[in-house]
Design a protein around this motif. Sequence first.
Motif, mmCIF file in Angstrom:
data_model
loop_
_atom_site.group_PDB
_atom_site.id
_atom_site.type_symbol
_atom_site.label_atom_id
_atom_site.label_comp_id
_atom_site.label_asym_id
_atom_site.label_seq_id
_atom_site.Cartn_x
_atom_site.Cartn_y
_atom_site.Cartn_z
ATOM 1 N N THR A 180 -42.559 -21.229 71.958
ATOM 2 C CA THR A 180 -42.021 -22.247 71.055
ATOM 3 C C THR A 180 -41.763 -21.664 69.674
ATOM 4 O OG1 THR A 180 -43.132 -24.043 72.239
ATOM 5 C CG2 THR A 180 -42.502 -24.476 69.953
ATOM 6 N N MET A 181 -42.671 -20.837 69.204
ATOM 7 C CA MET A 181 -42.503 -20.239 67.876
ATOM 8 C C MET A 181 -41.372 -19.216 67.842
ATOM 9 S SD MET A 181 -46.410 -19.778 66.559
ATOM 10 C CE MET A 181 -47.409 -21.205 66.126
ATOM 11 N N GLU A 182 -41.129 -18.563 68.964
ATOM 12 C CA GLU A 182 -40.086 -17.538 69.017
ATOM 13 C C GLU A 182 -38.735 -18.096 69.450
ATOM 14 O OE1 GLU A 182 -43.040 -13.752 70.059
ATOM 15 O OE2 GLU A 182 -41.716 -14.576 71.608
ATOM 16 N N ALA A 183 -38.678 -19.393 69.748
ATOM 17 C CA ALA A 183 -37.437 -20.007 70.236
ATOM 18 C C ALA A 183 -36.369 -20.045 69.154
ATOM 19 C CB ALA A 183 -37.735 -21.426 70.727
ATOM 20 N N ASP A 184 -35.131 -20.250 69.577
ATOM 21 C CA ASP A 184 -34.025 -20.419 68.645
ATOM 22 C C ASP A 184 -34.014 -21.858 68.119
ATOM 23 O OD1 ASP A 184 -33.101 -17.818 69.022
ATOM 24 O OD2 ASP A 184 -31.901 -18.402 70.773
ATOM 25 N N TYR A 185 -33.673 -22.008 66.878
ATOM 26 C CA TYR A 185 -33.585 -23.334 66.262
ATOM 27 C C TYR A 185 -32.264 -23.431 65.507
ATOM 28 C CZ TYR A 185 -38.443 -23.926 67.546
ATOM 29 O OH TYR A 185 -39.612 -24.037 68.274
ATOM 30 N N PRO A 186 -31.185 -23.696 66.240
ATOM 31 C CA PRO A 186 -29.866 -23.754 65.605
ATOM 32 C C PRO A 186 -29.839 -24.729 64.435
ATOM 33 C CG PRO A 186 -29.671 -23.841 67.996
ATOM 34 C CD PRO A 186 -31.124 -23.981 67.693
ATOM 35 N N GLY A 187 -29.248 -24.283 63.346
ATOM 36 C CA GLY A 187 -29.124 -25.127 62.173
ATOM 37 C C GLY A 187 -30.298 -25.066 61.219
ATOM 38 N N LYS A 188 -31.402 -24.452 61.643
ATOM 39 C CA LYS A 188 -32.568 -24.347 60.777
ATOM 40 C C LYS A 188 -32.548 -23.019 60.027
ATOM 41 C CE LYS A 188 -34.218 -28.313 62.002
ATOM 42 N NZ LYS A 188 -34.168 -29.439 61.028
ATOM 43 N N LYS A 189 -32.869 -23.085 58.750
ATOM 44 C CA LYS A 189 -32.881 -21.884 57.921
ATOM 45 C C LYS A 189 -34.260 -21.224 57.879
ATOM 46 C CE LYS A 189 -29.411 -23.917 54.844
ATOM 47 N NZ LYS A 189 -29.137 -24.380 53.451
ATOM 48 N N ILE A 190 -35.306 -22.023 58.042
ATOM 49 C CA ILE A 190 -36.680 -21.523 57.940
ATOM 50 C C ILE A 190 -37.532 -22.175 59.020
ATOM 51 C CG2 ILE A 190 -38.725 -21.318 56.454
ATOM 52 C CD1 ILE A 190 -36.669 -21.952 54.097
ATOM 53 N N ILE A 191 -38.270 -21.357 59.767
ATOM 54 C CA ILE A 191 -39.273 -21.854 60.691
ATOM 55 C C ILE A 191 -40.625 -21.538 60.057
ATOM 56 C CG2 ILE A 191 -40.172 -21.834 63.038
ATOM 57 C CD1 ILE A 191 -37.222 -22.732 62.729
ATOM 58 N N PHE A 192 -41.361 -22.575 59.729
ATOM 59 C CA PHE A 192 -42.648 -22.410 59.045
ATOM 60 C C PHE A 192 -43.748 -22.910 59.973
ATOM 61 C CE2 PHE A 192 -46.107 -23.617 56.207
ATOM 62 C CZ PHE A 192 -46.166 -22.540 55.331
ATOM 63 N N CYS A 193 -44.609 -22.006 60.411
ATOM 64 C CA CYS A 193 -45.689 -22.354 61.337
ATOM 65 C C CYS A 193 -47.028 -22.252 60.621
ATOM 66 C CB CYS A 193 -45.680 -21.434 62.550
ATOM 67 S SG CYS A 193 -44.153 -21.499 63.504
ATOM 68 N N CYS A 235 -45.804 -29.431 50.898
ATOM 69 C CA CYS A 235 -45.023 -29.012 49.734
ATOM 70 C C CYS A 235 -43.741 -28.303 50.164
ATOM 71 C CB CYS A 235 -45.882 -28.096 48.862
ATOM 72 S SG CYS A 235 -44.985 -27.140 47.624
ATOM 73 N N LEU A 236 -43.867 -27.340 51.055
ATOM 74 C CA LEU A 236 -42.715 -26.547 51.479
ATOM 75 C C LEU A 236 -41.784 -27.316 52.414
ATOM 76 C CD1 LEU A 236 -44.505 -23.119 52.006
ATOM 77 C CD2 LEU A 236 -43.051 -23.807 50.081
ATOM 78 N N SER A 237 -42.246 -28.455 52.924
ATOM 79 C CA SER A 237 -41.409 -29.260 53.812
ATOM 80 C C SER A 237 -40.163 -29.794 53.126
ATOM 81 C CB SER A 237 -42.213 -30.438 54.375
ATOM 82 O OG SER A 237 -43.287 -29.994 55.164
ATOM 83 N N TYR A 238 -40.143 -29.760 51.802
ATOM 84 C CA TYR A 238 -39.002 -30.260 51.054
ATOM 85 C C TYR A 238 -37.930 -29.195 50.836
ATOM 86 C CZ TYR A 238 -41.686 -34.483 50.205
ATOM 87 O OH TYR A 238 -42.395 -35.648 50.378
ATOM 88 N N VAL A 239 -38.179 -27.976 51.307
ATOM 89 C CA VAL A 239 -37.160 -26.930 51.225
ATOM 90 C C VAL A 239 -36.045 -27.244 52.218
ATOM 91 C CG1 VAL A 239 -36.682 -24.474 51.557
ATOM 92 C CG2 VAL A 239 -38.819 -25.199 50.464
ATOM 93 N N ASP A 240 -34.821 -27.101 51.800
ATOM 94 C CA ASP A 240 -33.681 -27.422 52.654
ATOM 95 C C ASP A 240 -33.670 -26.540 53.899
ATOM 96 O OD1 ASP A 240 -31.055 -28.618 53.269
ATOM 97 O OD2 ASP A 240 -30.305 -26.591 52.842
ATOM 98 N N GLY A 241 -33.507 -27.167 55.065
ATOM 99 C CA GLY A 241 -33.358 -26.430 56.309
ATOM 100 C C GLY A 241 -34.641 -25.924 56.932
ATOM 101 N N ILE A 242 -35.797 -26.411 56.470
ATOM 102 C CA ILE A 242 -37.071 -25.930 57.014
ATOM 103 C C ILE A 242 -37.499 -26.785 58.203
ATOM 104 C CG2 ILE A 242 -38.669 -27.350 55.649
ATOM 105 C CD1 ILE A 242 -40.302 -24.732 55.188
ATOM 106 N N TYR A 243 -38.198 -26.149 59.145
ATOM 107 C CA TYR A 243 -38.758 -26.828 60.309
ATOM 108 C C TYR A 243 -40.206 -26.368 60.432
ATOM 109 C CZ TYR A 243 -39.029 -28.666 65.126
ATOM 110 O OH TYR A 243 -39.355 -29.369 66.259
ATOM 111 N N VAL A 244 -41.144 -27.317 60.453
ATOM 112 C CA VAL A 244 -42.571 -26.999 60.404
ATOM 113 C C VAL A 244 -43.208 -27.249 61.767
ATOM 114 C CG1 VAL A 244 -44.792 -27.544 59.335
ATOM 115 C CG2 VAL A 244 -42.691 -27.572 57.961
ATOM 116 N N ILE A 245 -43.849 -26.218 62.316
ATOM 117 C CA ILE A 245 -44.631 -26.344 63.548
ATOM 118 C C ILE A 245 -46.098 -26.310 63.133
ATOM 119 C CG2 ILE A 245 -45.149 -25.346 65.806
ATOM 120 C CD1 ILE A 245 -42.360 -24.069 65.746
ATOM 121 N N ASN A 246 -46.788 -27.404 63.357
ATOM 122 C CA ASN A 246 -48.120 -27.597 62.791
ATOM 123 C C ASN A 246 -49.244 -27.386 63.807
ATOM 124 O OD1 ASN A 246 -49.945 -28.673 60.577
ATOM 125 N ND2 ASN A 246 -50.374 -30.157 62.198
ATOM 126 N N GLU A 247 -50.049 -26.348 63.594
ATOM 127 C CA GLU A 247 -51.306 -26.123 64.313
ATOM 128 C C GLU A 247 -51.145 -26.127 65.838
ATOM 129 O OE1 GLU A 247 -54.364 -28.686 62.730
ATOM 130 O OE2 GLU A 247 -53.976 -28.044 60.683
#
Length: 301
Positions: A94-107, A29-41
């Motif tokens: 990986t979770m603490e890394a920088d993600y240029p251009g991403k607004k949200i990191i969702f793990c 559901c939240l994957s459709y938020v603009d600028g989000i990046y999902v790290i799964n499990e």
Amino acid sequence: MSDLATAHKPVRVMLWGLPRSLTTVLAKCLSYVDGIYVINEAFASAMTTGPEKEIQNAQGLESFMGNAATIADANVEVQCWEDSICTFQWVKDTMEADYPGKKIIFCKDIVTSISNHLDMIPHGYRHTFIIRHPTKTFLSLRKVFIQNFLPPGIPSDQFQLDVAMESGLKRENTFKIIADLVKHLKEQGEESCPVIVDADDLQNHTASILRQYCEAVGIPYNESLLQWEAGDDIIKKNWYVSKTFMVGNTIGNYYGAALSSTKFNPASEPPSTSEIPQDVVRLSEQAMPYYEELYEMRLKP
């Protein structure tokens, strides 16, 4: 959000839950938020398939994941990591890394995978939890185990989920692990007010709960999040996952319902005790005091 974006620091959100608790549906559901990046499990991957894996004597699970890991030529279109690099430290980094251009990191991760590695909890995150009635959680998990992870020589009618969890994964009272992590995060100053969502509330009062969740963690909310497209196109676009987990899904389809979903459907009532296998009854009875404690802290519809 604008100040964070200006500083090029994404909002970071951690969702902890148990298997079969709607974590994957919420992440989709939240994957459709603009600028989000999902790290799964990622922690779950480290626990089950990485070089530091903690599975012991869980032959059915080991065999299933082993089969998935050997399918090297699998056509996986999602961005994936390999098991060989997935240590607990690698996950934290990986979770603490920088993600240029991403607004949200969702793990999104399985809470039991971090219980022996609390020093690996990533910094800079809002920690959130999703809980589900224990009977529903364990009934669904039991079904998945029987379909995919049944140890050789054990008939399905003789399978005992509580025995499999305690002997193979060294995880018996999983809801206590959630309550303990909430307490730990508060004591360590990592999260003064963890956000807790109940799955039934999310299903039955989606707009209210989803809005409160997004506002609490800094994710922009709008009503377009109440319904989404079926299939895994959004997963291919902005998820980072274990290759073994994704190949395993092609075999066992354990993400199937979540990836084919288009909305949160109304929750069903738990079955009566007479309809529940005794292993699920035992697990649910152990879990209920912790579930009720967490339920009192949840976002209210």
